[in-house]
Design a protein around this motif. Sequence first.
Motif, PDB file in Angstrom:
ATOM      1  N   LEU A 147      -8.687   1.150   3.418  1.00  0.00           N
ATOM      2  CA  LEU A 147      -8.567   0.423   2.153  1.00  0.00           C
ATOM      3  C   LEU A 147      -8.709  -1.069   2.414  1.00  0.00           C
ATOM      4  O   LEU A 147      -8.107  -1.607   3.340  1.00  0.00           O
ATOM      5  CB  LEU A 147      -7.212   0.681   1.508  1.00  0.00           C
ATOM      6  CG  LEU A 147      -6.855   2.140   1.221  1.00  0.00           C
ATOM      7  CD1 LEU A 147      -5.462   2.230   0.618  1.00  0.00           C
ATOM      8  CD2 LEU A 147      -7.876   2.777   0.310  1.00  0.00           C
TER       9      LEU A 147
ATOM     10  N   VAL B   3      -7.715  -4.539   0.986  1.00  0.00           N
ATOM     11  CA  VAL B   3      -6.660  -5.052   0.113  1.00  0.00           C
ATOM     12  C   VAL B   3      -6.936  -6.526  -0.158  1.00  0.00           C
ATOM     13  O   VAL B   3      -7.283  -7.281   0.742  1.00  0.00           O
ATOM     14  CB  VAL B   3      -5.277  -4.876   0.777  1.00  0.00           C
ATOM     15  CG1 VAL B   3      -4.173  -5.369  -0.132  1.00  0.00           C
ATOM     16  CG2 VAL B   3      -5.048  -3.420   1.169  1.00  0.00           C
TER      17      VAL B   3
ATOM     18  N   VAL C 139       0.836  -1.206   0.000  1.00  0.00           N
ATOM     19  CA  VAL C 139       0.000   0.000   0.000  1.00  0.00           C
ATOM     20  C   VAL C 139       0.873   1.259   0.000  1.00  0.00           C
ATOM     21  O   VAL C 139       0.570   2.235  -0.696  1.00  0.00           O
ATOM     22  CB  VAL C 139      -0.990  -0.012   1.186  1.00  0.00           C
ATOM     23  CG1 VAL C 139      -1.728   1.317   1.300  1.00  0.00           C
ATOM     24  CG2 VAL C 139      -1.984  -1.156   1.030  1.00  0.00           C
TER      25      VAL C 139
ATOM     26  N   ILE D 202      -5.995  -2.950  -4.399  1.00  0.00           N
ATOM     27  CA  ILE D 202      -7.004  -2.248  -3.611  1.00  0.00           C
ATOM     28  C   ILE D 202      -8.365  -2.703  -4.121  1.00  0.00           C
ATOM     29  O   ILE D 202      -8.652  -2.604  -5.313  1.00  0.00           O
ATOM     30  CB  ILE D 202      -6.872  -0.716  -3.760  1.00  0.00           C
ATOM     31  CG1 ILE D 202      -5.447  -0.244  -3.479  1.00  0.00           C
ATOM     32  CG2 ILE D 202      -7.904  -0.006  -2.892  1.00  0.00           C
ATOM     33  CD1 ILE D 202      -4.913  -0.553  -2.123  1.00  0.00           C
TER      34      ILE D 202
END
Length: 196
Positions: A172, A174, A77, A183
């Motif tokens: 987010l 993932v 990320v 994402i």
Amino acid sequence: MSKKSIWNKVTVVKSFSSVAMTVAMALVCMGCNNPQEKKQTATNGIADMDSVAVVDSTAVPTESVTSEDAAAVKASVEKFYDELENKFMNYDDVAIEDTYAYLKQHVTDQAYQYLKDMYEYDCEGECLAVWMFFYQGGGDVGGLDTRSFTVQDANHVLVKSKYENYKYDVLLTVKKVGDEYKIDDIEPQGEEYIEH
């Protein structure tokens, strides 16, 4: 047996059922915790833990993530943000098509559709609300002071951005697709304009 006697027995059974239900609900609720406390507990000391418990059991399936997995998710990320910010914030130097192509490679179809849906302005062709990773829009945020990434569980990273005049938190989701992380969902958690 008289009607009054039967009625008294029915009333006792109803009362007992109500009490039993109340006790059962109380026992269930005793195991409940405040979701904010769970989130705070999950975000404290992640580097020292071998595994992280799920933040909110109603939101995601119960599973744990090892320190190694947490580091890989976080690194993925962070890299995504570095590269996207370089493209998006310098859009004069990089064609917007390059930014969109980068997103197509690093987000799932679901997240890509979300970015399309969040674009509420007139535009020709395909337009994406890329800013949803950085801020919700609507005002001057100033320069970036800090950005932190906190792995909350195997599939969620909380990104906190603090600008000169603004704070923005986004969660987010993932998802591992093949050998890489993508994402899958973008959920703004809050924003705040800072008065100086």
